[in-house]
Design a protein around this motif. Sequence first.
Motif, PDB file in Angstrom:
ATOM      1  N   ASP B 125     -32.768 -83.920 -26.992  1.00 18.67           N
ATOM      2  CA  ASP B 125     -31.923 -83.499 -26.417  1.00 18.67           C
ATOM      3  C   ASP B 125     -31.918 -82.067 -26.313  1.00 18.67           C
ATOM      4  N   VAL B 126     -32.299 -81.532 -27.271  1.00 15.14           N
ATOM      5  CA  VAL B 126     -32.960 -80.586 -27.630  1.00 15.14           C
ATOM      6  C   VAL B 126     -34.266 -79.924 -26.491  1.00 15.14           C
ATOM      7  N   ALA B 127     -35.022 -80.719 -26.123  1.00 18.26           N
ATOM      8  CA  ALA B 127     -35.563 -80.014 -25.192  1.00 18.26           C
ATOM      9  C   ALA B 127     -35.348 -79.757 -23.860  1.00 18.26           C
ATOM     10  N   PRO B 128     -34.957 -80.158 -23.323  1.00 19.55           N
ATOM     11  CA  PRO B 128     -34.187 -80.013 -21.601  1.00 19.55           C
ATOM     12  C   PRO B 128     -33.522 -79.277 -21.730  1.00 19.55           C
ATOM     13  N   PRO B 129     -32.615 -78.480 -22.550  1.00 17.92           N
ATOM     14  CA  PRO B 129     -31.788 -77.001 -22.228  1.00 17.92           C
ATOM     15  C   PRO B 129     -32.704 -75.762 -22.216  1.00 17.92           C
ATOM     16  N   LEU B 130     -34.197 -76.176 -23.614  1.00 21.40           N
ATOM     17  CA  LEU B 130     -34.288 -74.920 -23.577  1.00 21.40           C
ATOM     18  C   LEU B 130     -35.354 -74.675 -22.300  1.00 21.40           C
ATOM     19  N   TYR B 131     -35.909 -75.990 -21.590  1.00 23.62           N
ATOM     20  CA  TYR B 131     -37.146 -76.108 -19.824  1.00 23.62           C
ATOM     21  C   TYR B 131     -35.732 -75.186 -19.495  1.00 23.62           C
ATOM     22  N   ALA B 132     -34.644 -75.576 -19.553  1.00 19.38           N
ATOM     23  CA  ALA B 132     -33.653 -75.000 -18.224  1.00 19.38           C
ATOM     24  C   ALA B 132     -33.511 -73.548 -18.640  1.00 19.38           C
ATOM     25  N   MET B 133     -33.978 -73.173 -19.483  1.00 21.61           N
ATOM     26  CA  MET B 133     -33.318 -72.190 -20.457  1.00 21.61           C
ATOM     27  C   MET B 133     -34.555 -71.162 -20.122  1.00 21.61           C
ATOM     28  N   GLY B 134     -35.717 -71.444 -19.556  1.00 22.35           N
ATOM     29  CA  GLY B 134     -37.317 -70.957 -19.997  1.00 22.35           C
ATOM     30  C   GLY B 134     -37.845 -70.770 -21.361  1.00 22.35           C
ATOM     31  N   ALA B 135     -37.399 -71.542 -22.153  1.00 21.00           N
ATOM     32  CA  ALA B 135     -37.706 -70.717 -23.782  1.00 21.00           C
ATOM     33  C   ALA B 135     -39.234 -71.026 -23.967  1.00 21.00           C
ATOM     34  N   ARG B 136     -39.678 -70.094 -24.769  1.00 22.78           N
ATOM     35  CA  ARG B 136     -41.032 -70.062 -25.290  1.00 22.78           C
ATOM     36  C   ARG B 136     -41.323 -70.323 -26.619  1.00 22.78           C
ATOM     37  N   ILE B 137     -42.693 -71.092 -27.247  1.00 22.05           N
ATOM     38  CA  ILE B 137     -42.487 -71.258 -28.443  1.00 22.05           C
ATOM     39  C   ILE B 137     -43.693 -70.528 -28.862  1.00 22.05           C
ATOM     40  N   LYS B 138     -43.793 -69.877 -30.314  1.00 21.11           N
ATOM     41  CA  LYS B 138     -44.696 -69.077 -30.902  1.00 21.11           C
ATOM     42  C   LYS B 138     -45.085 -69.989 -31.938  1.00 21.11           C
ATOM     43  N   ILE B 139     -46.036 -70.341 -31.652  1.00 24.74           N
ATOM     44  CA  ILE B 139     -47.338 -70.803 -32.071  1.00 24.74           C
ATOM     45  C   ILE B 139     -48.255 -69.900 -33.474  1.00 24.74           C
ATOM     46  N   VAL B 140     -48.072 -70.259 -34.837  1.00 21.39           N
ATOM     47  CA  VAL B 140     -49.540 -69.466 -35.781  1.00 21.39           C
ATOM     48  C   VAL B 140     -50.633 -70.309 -35.545  1.00 21.39           C
ATOM     49  N   GLY B 141     -51.791 -69.768 -35.337  1.00 16.82           N
ATOM     50  CA  GLY B 141     -52.393 -71.187 -36.208  1.00 16.82           C
ATOM     51  C   GLY B 141     -52.583 -70.069 -37.473  1.00 16.82           C
ATOM     52  N   ASP B 143     -56.339 -68.152 -38.047  1.00 20.55           N
ATOM     53  CA  ASP B 143     -56.341 -66.978 -37.161  1.00 20.55           C
ATOM     54  C   ASP B 143     -55.496 -66.032 -36.009  1.00 20.55           C
ATOM     55  N   ALA B 144     -54.649 -66.748 -35.179  1.00 23.37           N
ATOM     56  CA  ALA B 144     -54.054 -65.920 -34.524  1.00 23.37           C
ATOM     57  C   ALA B 144     -53.144 -66.688 -34.061  1.00 23.37           C
ATOM     58  N   GLU B 145     -52.557 -66.149 -33.050  1.00 24.20           N
ATOM     59  CA  GLU B 145     -50.730 -66.025 -33.126  1.00 24.20           C
ATOM     60  C   GLU B 145     -51.045 -66.069 -31.561  1.00 24.20           C
ATOM     61  N   ARG B 146     -49.856 -67.390 -30.853  1.00 26.52           N
ATOM     62  CA  ARG B 146     -49.676 -66.837 -29.373  1.00 26.52           C
ATOM     63  C   ARG B 146     -48.238 -67.512 -29.269  1.00 26.52           C
ATOM     64  N   GLU B 147     -47.631 -67.386 -27.812  1.00 26.07           N
ATOM     65  CA  GLU B 147     -46.539 -67.598 -26.837  1.00 26.07           C
ATOM     66  C   GLU B 147     -46.795 -68.283 -26.299  1.00 26.07           C
ATOM     67  N   ILE B 148     -46.139 -69.950 -25.919  1.00 26.22           N
ATOM     68  CA  ILE B 148     -46.391 -70.233 -24.295  1.00 26.22           C
ATOM     69  C   ILE B 148     -45.085 -70.806 -24.329  1.00 26.22           C
ATOM     70  N   PRO B 149     -45.045 -71.043 -22.936  1.00 25.60           N
ATOM     71  CA  PRO B 149     -43.665 -71.608 -22.174  1.00 25.60           C
ATOM     72  C   PRO B 149     -43.236 -72.952 -22.771  1.00 25.60           C
ATOM     73  N   ILE B 150     -42.438 -73.259 -23.273  1.00 26.93           N
ATOM     74  CA  ILE B 150     -42.044 -75.091 -23.397  1.00 26.93           C
ATOM     75  C   ILE B 150     -42.240 -76.120 -22.055  1.00 26.93           C
ATOM     76  N   GLU B 151     -42.243 -75.244 -21.625  1.00 24.40           N
ATOM     77  CA  GLU B 151     -43.925 -76.724 -20.404  1.00 24.40           C
ATOM     78  C   GLU B 151     -44.686 -76.944 -20.593  1.00 24.40           C
ATOM     79  N   GLU B 152     -45.555 -75.907 -21.003  1.00 25.23           N
ATOM     80  CA  GLU B 152     -47.210 -76.270 -21.839  1.00 25.23           C
ATOM     81  C   GLU B 152     -47.617 -76.866 -23.210  1.00 25.23           C
ATOM     82  N   PHE B 153     -45.854 -76.971 -23.848  1.00 25.05           N
ATOM     83  CA  PHE B 153     -46.081 -77.208 -25.076  1.00 25.05           C
ATOM     84  C   PHE B 153     -46.036 -78.850 -25.230  1.00 25.05           C
TER      85      PHE B 153
END
Lengths: 159, 289
Positions: B125-141, B143-153
Amino acid sequence: MGKEIANFIVNGNEYEVIIEPHMLLIDVLRDEMGLMGTKYACGAGDCGSCTVLIDGKPSFSCLTLAVTAKGKNILTIEGMADGTALHPIQQAFVEKGAVQCGFCTPGMVLSTKALLDENSEPTRDDVKTALAGNLCRCTGYVKIVDAVEVAAGTMREGG
Amino acid sequence: MHRVLLPFEFFEPTTIKEVVELVDGDKVRVLAGGVDLVLKMRRREILPEKVVSLQKVPGLDYVEGNGSAGLKFGALATLTQIEQSEVVMENCALLREAISKIVSVQTKTMGTAIGNLCVATPASDVAPPLYAMGARIKIVGVDAEREIPIEEFFVDAGKTALGPHEIVTEIVVPSLPSGSGGAFMKLSKTAEDIAKVNAAVMVTLADGRCEDARIALGSVAPTPIRAIGAETMMKGQKMDKKTIEEASASAAEAATPISDIRSTAEYRKEMVRILVKDALQEAAARAQA
């Protein structure tokens, strides 16, 4: 981190227990501390029978690793009564017939406590929302909501 | 369902760096609220050798405004925290509405929003509103950090874009243009159950015309999906009954549900049409309010 001697604060009392990381809080409460009031039912976070308050927040003790509850303030049903005097919530459950088979009652009482600690004048809808994570297989919901309203009244009057 | 968990090694690091160095796919799992992880460990669906708790890493439990950029929340922000946050109430009412449809108080006090996403259930139930609002996901690894749109997550049912040594630390939700309104609808067997179908929509209106529309659907494909065809169809159109009906019919076509214990595929598809129609009507009314 393997086996360790861990300290827990349950109902204001300190317990020292040998635990391992894979032990669940409900098992530590029931088997290691002998606090059998907390009930195990679905084991999946659906029914709320195992609810205890951890730092005031209603939590599933069957899905909580005991190791993550070390040092936190845990309240179980055994900590509600004052000696032999029932807590106003328990008293209201008894008086309003809100206890049928009784298996959901400890969880219901603790979820009620969490609600009334935050909101001393809940509406019936507030009560239903607050107890939505607790199932009563006897379906005695109406009397449970009645009891919470009575308990809220008693507690507002300082009972 | 097994009564006890199988043994594992447990770690409680205090920095994200240490967490990502330990984390390793299904062998070494991250614990946030534990609602899903512990349950799956009981079911023996996940049998990690090590569990790494995030709970001792300071500064991950925030829900805060992000200036003009909208809203952000951290990996330990619980569903209750987000639902009750004033910033969310003001800037992100759609997310709040969706979380309110998860009714179990205990699940929301323990469970984190980011944990919910990382489980990658199509019924989130959390994902659809975030899709509808164009949320981005911050990922930390490591050596690196990246940010992707929720659709790619969301990659597949139960599968995210996270690499074996990565975790999600933050979600960023952009602020909405004026004239926007959103709505979330959920259909489930009982209020307590997960969704048979859910839908989150966001529309931006100007002079009664639709400038932008986003329609996100849950429980009708291996991941949450956007009904892109329906969105495109709506742009520039007058926000009337006809547009809404055409868009909801198109959204139903975008759904590729399965039949399972909760519903048949046919019923789910038809309910997409109904939920999207109701949600668009509600969102349009809110956008004009």
